[in-house]
Design a protein around this motif. Structure first.
Motif, PDB file in Angstrom:
ATOM      1  N   SER A 170      -5.630  -0.601  -6.992  1.00  0.00           N
ATOM      2  CA  SER A 170      -6.978  -0.426  -6.450  1.00  0.00           C
ATOM      3  C   SER A 170      -7.463   0.993  -6.698  1.00  0.00           C
ATOM      4  O   SER A 170      -6.725   1.846  -7.206  1.00  0.00           O
ATOM      5  N   ASP A 171      -8.713   1.250  -6.347  1.00  0.00           N
ATOM      6  CA  ASP A 171      -9.175   2.628  -6.238  1.00  0.00           C
ATOM      7  C   ASP A 171      -8.452   3.275  -5.066  1.00  0.00           C
ATOM      8  O   ASP A 171      -7.800   2.598  -4.262  1.00  0.00           O
ATOM      9  N   ALA A 191      -3.735   3.635  -1.497  1.00  0.00           N
ATOM     10  CA  ALA A 191      -4.033   2.694  -2.577  1.00  0.00           C
ATOM     11  C   ALA A 191      -3.200   1.432  -2.420  1.00  0.00           C
ATOM     12  O   ALA A 191      -2.137   1.435  -1.802  1.00  0.00           O
ATOM     13  N   CYS A 201       0.842  -1.200   0.000  1.00  0.00           N
ATOM     14  CA  CYS A 201       0.000   0.000   0.000  1.00  0.00           C
ATOM     15  C   CYS A 201       0.875   1.246   0.000  1.00  0.00           C
ATOM     16  O   CYS A 201       2.008   1.237   0.491  1.00  0.00           O
ATOM     17  N   LYS A 203      -4.585   5.704 -11.475  1.00  0.00           N
ATOM     18  CA  LYS A 203      -4.531   4.544 -12.368  1.00  0.00           C
ATOM     19  C   LYS A 203      -3.871   4.882 -13.704  1.00  0.00           C
ATOM     20  O   LYS A 203      -3.158   4.044 -14.276  1.00  0.00           O
ATOM     21  N   SER A 242     -10.568  -4.478  -2.092  1.00  0.00           N
ATOM     22  CA  SER A 242     -10.097  -4.226  -3.457  1.00  0.00           C
ATOM     23  C   SER A 242     -10.472  -5.326  -4.446  1.00  0.00           C
ATOM     24  O   SER A 242     -10.543  -5.076  -5.653  1.00  0.00           O
ATOM     25  N   ILE A 285      -8.208  -2.422   2.945  1.00  0.00           N
ATOM     26  CA  ILE A 285      -8.090  -2.126   1.527  1.00  0.00           C
ATOM     27  C   ILE A 285      -7.905  -3.402   0.716  1.00  0.00           C
ATOM     28  O   ILE A 285      -8.526  -3.590  -0.334  1.00  0.00           O
ATOM     29  N   TYR A 300      -8.470   5.032  -1.434  1.00  0.00           N
ATOM     30  CA  TYR A 300      -9.271   4.955  -0.216  1.00  0.00           C
ATOM     31  C   TYR A 300      -8.854   6.064   0.744  1.00  0.00           C
ATOM     32  O   TYR A 300      -7.723   6.556   0.671  1.00  0.00           O
ATOM     33  N   SER A 338      -8.789   8.721  -8.224  1.00  0.00           N
ATOM     34  CA  SER A 338      -8.541   7.314  -8.552  1.00  0.00           C
ATOM     35  C   SER A 338      -8.163   7.156 -10.021  1.00  0.00           C
ATOM     36  O   SER A 338      -7.270   6.365 -10.368  1.00  0.00           O
ATOM     37  N   VAL A 362      -8.608  -8.004  -5.064  1.00  0.00           N
ATOM     38  CA  VAL A 362      -7.437  -8.658  -5.652  1.00  0.00           C
ATOM     39  C   VAL A 362      -7.337 -10.129  -5.260  1.00  0.00           C
ATOM     40  O   VAL A 362      -6.940 -10.982  -6.075  1.00  0.00           O
TER      41      VAL A 362
END
Length: 204
Positions: free
Chosen positions: A73-74, A59, A29, A177, A89, A85, A76, A173, A91
């Motif tokens: 991830s988005d 993230a 993270c 990304k 997420s 998270i 947070y 976000s 994942v």
């Protein structure tokens, strides 16, 4: 993002993952500073990070053993824990039995792992000193995990993420990304893997 299958990872496995050949992804993270929402105290409280002592978005980033970013991830609120998270997420839903995940020991996600999957974390210090075996294992994990930290470092080089202004919160976000996707267009993090693609039998 859809994680590449284990067989695809193993086709370009760098030497530092020799003992983690079933690794599907390495997770970590990271946080990005966000301007205070002065008109909303609840939002300020949610985004306040005790770890960073400021308002942040957090993230989750995942990289394949070859150093390519395969999951983001988005964003947070900074008050969210790493464990929360990872759980939210999605994942872990992409893992298959036998997959290995490398993570930081602070993530505390052992109980979230799907049945049949495994998690490798750096060992915790218990009796004031690490055993020789624990020290060797720590070094091996550190050499493998460093690449997710390097990937995150590349993402953070994009100045647009230095301080996310309040009026850009709704796009944060997407911004994050896009920056992660741009990192994947740069030279590969691991020169050993880069050589496999650029020359030799693996490039044919």
């Amino acid at each position: 993002m859809t994680l590449p299958l284990l067989k695809k990872n193993q086709a370009c496995l760098p030497g530092c993952f020799a003992e983690f050949s079933n690794c599907r992804i390495t997770l970590d993270c990271t946080e990005f500073q966000v301007a205070n929402a002065r008109d909303n105290m609840d939002t300020q409280k949610q985004t306040y990070s005790n770890y960073k002592s400021r308002n942040t978005f957090k993230a989750l980033v995942g990289v394949a053993p070859n150093g390519v970013i395969t999951f983001v991830s988005d964003l947070y609120p900074g008050s969210k824990s790493d464990k929360e998270i990872v759980a939210d997420s999605g994942v872990l839903k992409q893992l298959y039995a036998g997959d290995l995940v490398l993570a930081d020991k602070g993530s505390l996600i052992q109980d979230l792992m799907p049945h049949g999957d495994s998690l490798n974390l750096p060992p915790f210090l218990t009796n004031g000193v690490f055993t020789k075996q624990e020290s060797v294992f720590m070094i091996k994990i550190a050499r493998a995990r460093i690449h997710v930290e390097r990937a995150i470092g590349r993402i953070k080089r994009y100045a647009v993420l230095d301080l996310i202004p309040s009026h850009m919160r709704c796009y944060a976000s997407i911004m994050f990304k896009v920056c992660a996707a741009l990192v994947n267009l740069q030279n590969l993090l691991i020169s050993e893997v880069s050589g496999q693609y650029e020359g030799g039998e693996d490039a044919k």
